[in-house]
Write an enzyme that holds these catalytic residues in place. Structure first.
Site, PDB file in Angstrom:
ATOM      1  N   LYS B   8      24.334 -28.349   5.437  1.00 36.20           N
ATOM      2  CA  LYS B   8      24.154 -29.741   5.826  1.00 36.20           C
ATOM      3  C   LYS B   8      25.446 -30.534   5.646  1.00 36.20           C
ATOM      4  CE  LYS B   8      20.101 -31.262   4.978  1.00 36.20           C
ATOM      5  NZ  LYS B   8      19.069 -31.345   3.933  1.00 36.20           N
ATOM      6  N   ARG B  78      20.693 -35.241  -1.296  1.00 38.67           N
ATOM      7  CA  ARG B  78      20.042 -34.000  -0.813  1.00 38.67           C
ATOM      8  C   ARG B  78      20.838 -32.798  -1.274  1.00 38.67           C
ATOM      9  NH1 ARG B  78      17.780 -36.112   4.855  1.00 38.67           N
ATOM     10  NH2 ARG B  78      18.924 -38.062   4.790  1.00 38.67           N
ATOM     11  N   GLY B  87      11.967 -23.573  -4.550  1.00 38.89           N
ATOM     12  CA  GLY B  87      12.191 -23.885  -5.962  1.00 38.89           C
ATOM     13  C   GLY B  87      13.326 -24.873  -6.142  1.00 38.89           C
ATOM     14  N   MET B  89      15.507 -28.285  -5.593  1.00 34.36           N
ATOM     15  CA  MET B  89      15.250 -29.672  -5.276  1.00 34.36           C
ATOM     16  C   MET B  89      15.777 -29.969  -3.887  1.00 34.36           C
ATOM     17  SD  MET B  89      16.474 -33.170  -6.960  1.00 34.36           S
ATOM     18  CE  MET B  89      17.201 -33.800  -5.470  1.00 34.36           C
ATOM     19  N   ARG B 334      22.419 -29.666  14.280  1.00 33.50           N
ATOM     20  CA  ARG B 334      22.376 -28.219  14.029  1.00 33.50           C
ATOM     21  C   ARG B 334      22.049 -27.527  15.344  1.00 33.50           C
ATOM     22  NH1 ARG B 334      16.880 -28.924  10.441  1.00 33.50           N
ATOM     23  NH2 ARG B 334      15.678 -29.898  12.093  1.00 33.50           N
ATOM     24  N   HIS B 449      -0.339   4.565  15.310  1.00 33.41           N
ATOM     25  CA  HIS B 449      -0.518   5.262  16.578  1.00 33.41           C
ATOM     26  C   HIS B 449      -0.776   4.257  17.697  1.00 33.41           C
ATOM     27  CE1 HIS B 449      -2.963   7.357  19.667  1.00 33.41           C
ATOM     28  NE2 HIS B 449      -2.073   8.301  19.487  1.00 33.41           N
ATOM     29  N   ARG B 555       7.631  13.153  25.146  1.00 36.85           N
ATOM     30  CA  ARG B 555       6.721  13.796  24.182  1.00 36.85           C
ATOM     31  C   ARG B 555       5.720  14.649  24.953  1.00 36.85           C
ATOM     32  NH1 ARG B 555       6.760   7.836  21.878  1.00 36.85           N
ATOM     33  NH2 ARG B 555       6.865   7.672  24.134  1.00 36.85           N
ATOM     34  N   GLU B 739      14.789  14.576  11.725  1.00 34.28           N
ATOM     35  CA  GLU B 739      13.716  13.662  11.326  1.00 34.28           C
ATOM     36  C   GLU B 739      13.208  13.966   9.935  1.00 34.28           C
ATOM     37  OE1 GLU B 739      10.316  14.123  13.978  1.00 34.28           O
ATOM     38  OE2 GLU B 739      10.920  16.168  14.451  1.00 34.28           O
ATOM     39  N   SER B 758      18.910  14.312  17.961  1.00 36.70           N
ATOM     40  CA  SER B 758      18.299  13.027  18.229  1.00 36.70           C
ATOM     41  C   SER B 758      17.610  12.607  16.936  1.00 36.70           C
ATOM     42  CB  SER B 758      17.294  13.160  19.368  1.00 36.70           C
ATOM     43  OG  SER B 758      16.645  11.921  19.559  1.00 36.70           O
ATOM     44  N   GLY B 760      15.037  11.184  14.783  1.00 31.91           N
ATOM     45  CA  GLY B 760      13.650  10.747  14.849  1.00 31.91           C
ATOM     46  C   GLY B 760      13.415   9.876  13.631  1.00 31.91           C
ATOM     47  N   CYS B 825      15.809   8.222  18.759  1.00 33.70           N
ATOM     48  CA  CYS B 825      14.654   8.075  19.634  1.00 33.70           C
ATOM     49  C   CYS B 825      13.440   7.560  18.874  1.00 33.70           C
ATOM     50  CB  CYS B 825      14.327   9.397  20.311  1.00 33.70           C
ATOM     51  SG  CYS B 825      13.808  10.679  19.164  1.00 33.70           S
ATOM     52  N   TYR B 845      23.862   7.332  22.142  1.00 30.07           N
ATOM     53  CA  TYR B 845      22.866   6.542  22.872  1.00 30.07           C
ATOM     54  C   TYR B 845      21.716   6.155  21.949  1.00 30.07           C
ATOM     55  CZ  TYR B 845      19.914  10.707  23.013  1.00 30.07           C
ATOM     56  OH  TYR B 845      19.147  11.775  22.645  1.00 30.07           O
TER      57      TYR B 845
END
Lengths: 873, 873
Positions: B8, B78, B87, B89, B334, B449, B555, B739, B758, B760, B825, B845
């Protein structure tokens, strides 16, 4: 010289150097093998000449001539890699026989049967392993001849018939390969040598090496030796012997022999072999003459050889010998296999004889074998009717009446010994497992719930027993077409995995002085402390009896399954809000406090690591309709509400679910109660009995330093409440299990507040591999068969993956906190290979089930010795 | 200057430096806060004098005197930390009022009501936040006065009554604290400053910083400014404005104001605020005078300020202003919040206006917000009756008839749109999810899922909807006391998690030119490729439409749930032996081949990563009795046998069970069939249409290099069979998912045979944390609430744990194989923070659901810019 000469060649050369009578010959080194493989299957320059020169020497020594029709020299050709390998050519015997020399052999031995049997064996062996003719074709011919003569046993065949067999064998080879069986003995020799080297590169051997990480350039050696025969008359003999008794270790010559026989006859069991010594003859009340009496001078020679070999190898030897025409020949020597008891006695005796040092003695004993000596064993003399075999999950033998539920087992155990039989066990079964002598399951592996708990309790356990189908409702199981009903007797051997019908006699073990001595020596050398995983007073006492130096893992949840407590535990779980939970926890507090009081008193100042509640709450809920109704009556909660609660708490992957410190984060009041029970127990024990207490409070399943810090605050606050005065507050440590990969990686941050780490390598293995120990039984065998896992990673710590995480955590943790205490409390804490790893990464202690404590003490000492060797090497 | 002045303070200082009319004052820096905390709550030498000097300056500027009874200067105090913090002020207004100065204010404003209301507000605020008197005590007094006068609203109270309230407030403070409310205005000032600094160290703020890793030494600043009032007459006003339209981004001044009012009145909704501009007045058909017409000169000044601020900040600003006696004061500026569409338009416009560069434009758009623009949205004008809220799991809005089973959903979808409502979904529900417009579950989180599949399919999805209890058997659900039956209409908003009763109107999105332009700019800058996770032709086409440069994860198991195929899949699973399995697989081969033909044709030479079968086989088995009986009839296998098989395949922790390449190790024939389908599809596509194909075959759940090598052999053998001539064999890659933690650690060895990795990261997160994504819904909220997890690790990649494993694997893999291709992936592939991490560790990628592709393209560009900044910084 093992690398150059292979195992067999090295031992033969050493015996020869010792001046022992070894059939003359030579070892073609592994270097030649490498040359052969790299240079288009050719030999280094000069090898032919060298081999010729040695053969000439052998001819001079034996007085026989290679290929001579009158007095032919016969040779054996054997491979000898550093390790034996499937797919590799093994042995060709009787090399040097052909249509002419067989007659010389016949003449020399005066035994046509012997000569032609030897020849046809040679054609069969050579034709198969060197030339590639299938064995079954040879067998068909032999069968046909036996049929023609109405004979059944090979021994019935005469020299004439063997001669006919030889002819047919030769025709078979010629027909099959389009070329005759080689008659030139030198062609035979180089054919055999080439076959050995060639077999090093066959796909099966290559694949085996790839899987077992054996470098292809090790190569194999080839041993060429003069044949000796123990079956050329009554001045011939053959035998096997151990330089000490392999079943109990006494320093006595122990073995068997047969006069006028071949090596294989001794083990074939067609003739009863004679005892070697008079001592053995007398103690077995044998009518057969011993070698000591029938061939006293040869026996004396052999006994001399025995002493020479022990002095040289500093170990008990397993030897093979042949006596040909009253001359002793040594064919083989190697370290002898022995029982656990024998290993202990031999090690201790040899140290006392000055043959070996204490360090060597310690390395002679397989730590795992010690456990056998602590449990009851099947009486080796008893008959056994084996009906199934499973995974040997917790050692010891036990018999009893079959019970299919934990409740039935508990009830029935008052009357007679019980074997609890379950598809798999759950924490609900604890009381039944405790009441039973043994546990048998049809699912799960060596680290399934049944196995882990059984080992902890010292109960015998066999898991994944094959072919058994349980029908719990009918109270029976089917196996091998039989139905075994509730109450029928069976016996299980948790050391072999065997399941037997009826009560097979068992014997109680007695710990020998050798046992005590070896363990004392181990204690002098080991650096790591050994603790036990224990929660009951019984286990804690047993742990101390076996020398545990503390409790490394007290699983507080095991204390909750007691019948009186489980109701309160379930009330706590089913409570609607924190207030309800606190009410139920308040009932548990005095019981839990009493648990700790007893443990602290037994452990008497030794460290006790208490793990706060770990399993998901649904494990405590009632499962069967009966259980639900009992609980419902006791608490007034409707069965529907109970069922709904069970449904609500159901998890897809409980192992990765709402458990461990995640419970404490959501329900801190549970940890508060447990911390209060611990601190109040400390107050009682130190105040009343004045005993020392060394508590280590362990927070399970931590993944993050903030998580740990929040829970440590909860514990510290309780400590401040129970001991408001900081000056008199007893010291205690708060630490964590490192059992998840993230905890290992973030160990540096976690160690900022955690005062100790205990590696929970069971769960760390599960998560590092993404492998549920309860479900892995279906495919781990395939992984071992295909050589992907050398050992089950739940049994022996995987050093590449799990081990790297352990050492990362140890390193990062210690970088933050220099005096961080590090231990291991997974199942691996009792596995010698894993203990060796723990020594390597400098852990402070290992913790294992009470029965494994002696194993761990010895393994920890061996680990120190191995580490020294590594440094020295 | 943000670090020194706080957010501020820095903005106020900047406006002041720009010569804009900011109420005079000073900012006491964060350094003073540090001094205060470290030096026993004292201030650095000279501060008092400095503050006095500034107050004097402010007096000169305003012509008012601090504490002067005639013409008092009032101040606001302020806090202003770098980030706002619970918490701490916050604000004290009207400081400088006391029993004397309030009269000066009354006289100056000519408004007793205004003066005493201001005073009582000050006592209340100061009394509470500085002196610690509880707010409710003040409220009790106020309520009593209202009751006494029979009044309900604060606005009804007269100046006299407020004067009484002030007296009672003063008595309250004195009674409560034993000392009077401070009358010395300098005491008031230092009290407020001290309270701000003191609040930096209150336990709640300390705890918040500890959890959020905010260094304690940052400190807070304190802003002290002259008060200005917009409620001192009709030449006063107050308002808020955006420098451009925040809902669609047009370059038009947009805001509201009220004459003779205080700031809070504008937002309180008691009076309808006036439009700022004539344009807004006309387009909203408003009767209220605009500022442009009622205060034209002030409006012109404000419009000038607007331009200055945009030129200075290069961004759309959200401003607060007050007009006091015909003088404009700026209270705050702002960056303005804006919708996704507005963000795009503003970024593109500002680039075209030359205000910002393309790079800056790219960084102005939140990548996640782009996804909102692709899905149908709730018509913002529609009324909504929200009955529940859950986790917003897959964006988009959808309405339809409630169906409680997948079959019912599929059947009913022919007639009208459907919302599938389930406790949680399983792969069995795929057809129903596909048929439905949206999915609603009562369990599971953002990566359950339901959520994962819904995002992949582009269906709206809300998970873990609160307070809904489903009774599938009855075909109804209960929520908020209502019963919603099968067929009743509901609407879900997957972007907010809201569940609404009835059909709420939705609107279809149209991609703006701004959208296209930003994404084009992003493509110029980004280094990483963006692929999509897709297995159906529909998904693949959508992926290409959104600019995917390949398929990163196909998949294959999703292809097995089709009604015709599932029977063959189940036959394969239930087969007794390999032959039976092969027979069933042979039926699947042509269908699976056709899948790949279609994918390859659509992707037209772009890389397609095909993951071999991954889930445990039991996922494919029938679950309901009805399903079992259908299957039984189709195959002749008895329902009992089916049930037994289901029982046999049941797993305790399926996530860690017999799945991924473990299936391929035990049943290599499954991988063979899949490889054959792939290679035969390649043959067809390259042969018939002559199109290029770039296949990458991916082996899931690998833990070990041997395991991978065995399976690569299986695939290579099939390739050799389908294309016997090596010269015409098309290129293909075989790689693996990383993975599991062990795979990451052993990446160096695995890369010896694997040609790509890749990551996972879904499973890697599950195993690294030991956290089941399906079960974590119960406690992740508690972990976020307590600040242990800043974000759900399944949504945003955990860089400390999972990220370290990713970078270990990338490093070790590339050390072995320099050109190793690396991608991600998991669900994280569409999360901007995670994409930034991927750029940091140099992945090639990212792959995400088709709807996330534009998000990923933009995020990948931002990641490059951020990396450059890091390097420059």
């Amino acid at each position: 010289m093992r690398n150059l000469l292979g195992g067999k060649g090295a031992n033969l050369a050493e015996m020869s150097n010792l001046g022992l009578p070894v059939p003359p010959g030579l070892t073609i080194t592994t270097e030649v093998c490498a040359h052969y493989a790299e240079n288009d299957e050719t030999y280094p320059k000069g090898l032919k000449e060298e081999v010729d020169a040695v053969v000439e020497k052998v001819e001079k020594i034996t007085g026989c001539i290679f290929g001579d029709p009158e007095n032919p020299l016969l040779l054996s050709v054997r491979s000898g890699a550093r390790v034996s390998m499937p797919g590799m050519m093994d042995t060709v015997l009787n090399l040097g026989l052909n249509d002419k020399t067989v007659k010389g052999l016949e003449k020399r031995s005066g035994d046509a049967r012997f000569a032609y049997d030897s020849y046809r064996r040679f054609i069969q062996m050579y034709g198969n392993v060197v030339m590639g003719v299938e064995l079954e074709h040879f067998e068909e011919i032999l069968d046909q001849h036996k049929k023609n003569h109405g004979m059944e046993q090979d021994t019935e065949l005469t020299g004439k018939i063997w001669q006919d067999v030889v002819k047919d064998y030769e025709s078979l080879v010629e027909k099959d390969l389009g070329r005759p069986f080689p008659q030139d003995v030198r062609d035979q020799l180089w054919g055999a040598i080439g076959a050995v080297f060639g077999s090093w590169m066959v796909p099966r051997a290559v694949e085996y090496r790839r899987i077992h990480d054996i470098p292809g350039d090790w190569g194999t050696a080839v041993n060429v030796q003069a044949m000796v025969f123990g079956n050329m008359g009554d001045d011939c003999a053959t035998g096997v012997a151990f330089t000490r008794n392999p079943s109990h270790g006494a320093k006595e010559f122990y073995g068997e022999f047969l006069i006028n026989a071949q090596g294989e006859d001794v083990v074939a069991g067609i003739r009863t072999p004679n005892p070697l010594t008079n001592h053995a003859k007398n103690s077995n009340d044998s009518d057969l003459p011993s070698m000591e009496e029938s061939m006293p001078d040869i026996f004396a020679q052999l006994n001399e050889v025995r002493n020479r070999l022990e002095t040289h190898y500093h170990d008990m030897q397993d030897i093979e010998f042949t006596v040909q025409k009253h001359k002793l020949w040594m064919l083989q020597t190697r370290s002898g296999k022995r029982t656990a008891a024998a290993a202990l006695k031999i090690a201790v005796d040899m140290e006392e004889e000055g043959l070996i040092t204490k360090s060597e003695a310690l390395q002679r004993v397989d730590p795992i074998s010690l456990e056998q000596l602590l449990h009851p064993m099947i009486d080796p003399k008893a008959e056994r009717n084996v009906i199934s075999k499973g995974i040997p999950a917790s050692p010891g033998a036990a018999h009893g009446a079959v019970m299919f539920t934990a409740d039935a087992a508990e009830k029935h155990a008052a009357k007679e010994p019980v074997i609890l039989v379950r598809v798999e066990t759950s924490p609900d079964d604890i009381h039944g497992m405790n009441a039973a002598q043994g546990i048998l399951t049809t699912r799960g592996g060596a680290t399934s719930h049944a196995a882990v708990v059984a080992r902890g309790m010292g109960r015998a356990c066999v898991c994944s027993a094959q072919g058994i189908v349980i029908d719990t409702n009918a109270g029976s199981m089917r196996v091998q077409g039989m139905t075994i009903k509730k109450g029928d007797k069976i016996t299980i051997d948790g050391g072999t995995g065997e399941v037997m019908l009826g009560e097979v006699a068992t014997i109680e073990p007695k710990l020998s002085n050798d046992f005590t001595k070896i363990i004392e020596w181990a204690d002098e050398i080991r650096r790591m402390k050994v603790r036990a995983n224990a929660e009951t007073p019984t286990d804690a006492k047993m742990a101390r009896r076996y020398g545990a130096e503390g409790i490394g893992l007290c699983r507080t949840e095991h204390m909750f399954f007691d019948k009186e407590r489980i109701i309160a535990v379930r009330e706590m779980i089913m409570a609607e809000d924190e207030e309800g939970r606190r009410k139920a926890l308040f009932k548990l507090l005095p019981m839990q406090r009493q648990d700790f009081i007893e443990l602290f008193e037994i452990m008497d100042g030794l460290p006790v690591t208490i793990r706060l509640l770990d399993p998901p709450l649904h494990e405590f809920l009632p499962h069967s309709d009966e259980d639900i109704s009992v609980f419902s009556k006791a608490t007034g909660i409707t069965p529907e509400a109970v069922a709904q609660h069970i449904e609500r708490l159901k998890e897809s992957n409980p192992m990765l679910g709402h458990r461990g410190c995640r419970l404490a984060i959501t329900y801190p009041e549970i940890s508060e109660m447990q911390a209060r029970a611990i601190f109040e127990a400390i107050k009682k024990v130190t105040g009343v009995s004045g005993k020392a207490v060394d508590p280590e409070i362990m927070i399970p399943l931590v993944v993050d330093e903030k998580e740990f810090a929040i829970l440590k605050d909860v514990i510290d606050s309780v400590a401040e409440e129970v001991f408001p005065d900081a000056a008199t507050r007893p010291p205690y440590k708060v630490g964590t299990m490192i059992e998840l990969p993230r905890a290992a990686l973030c160990a540096g941050q976690i160690a900022e507040t955690a005062e100790f780490f205990s590696f929970g390598t069971n769960d760390l293995t599960q998560t590092t591999f993404g492998l549920s120990r309860d479900d892995s039984g279906n495919f781990i065998p395939a992984y071992q068969r295909q050589g992907i896992f050398e050992r089950d990673p739940f049994v022996s710590l995987d050093t590449d993956g799990v081990g790297e995480l352990v050492s990362i955590a140890a390193e990062r943790g210690r970088a933050t906190r220099k005096d961080l205490k590090l231990g291991i409390c997974g199942e691996h804490g009792g596995d010698p290979a894993s203990i060796s790893f723990c020594e390597k990464v400098d852990l402070d202690y290992v913790s294992c089930s009470p029965f494994r404590v002696p194993t761990a003490r010895l393994a920890a000492a061996q680990a120190v010795l191995k580490k020294k060797d590594r440094k020295a090497g």
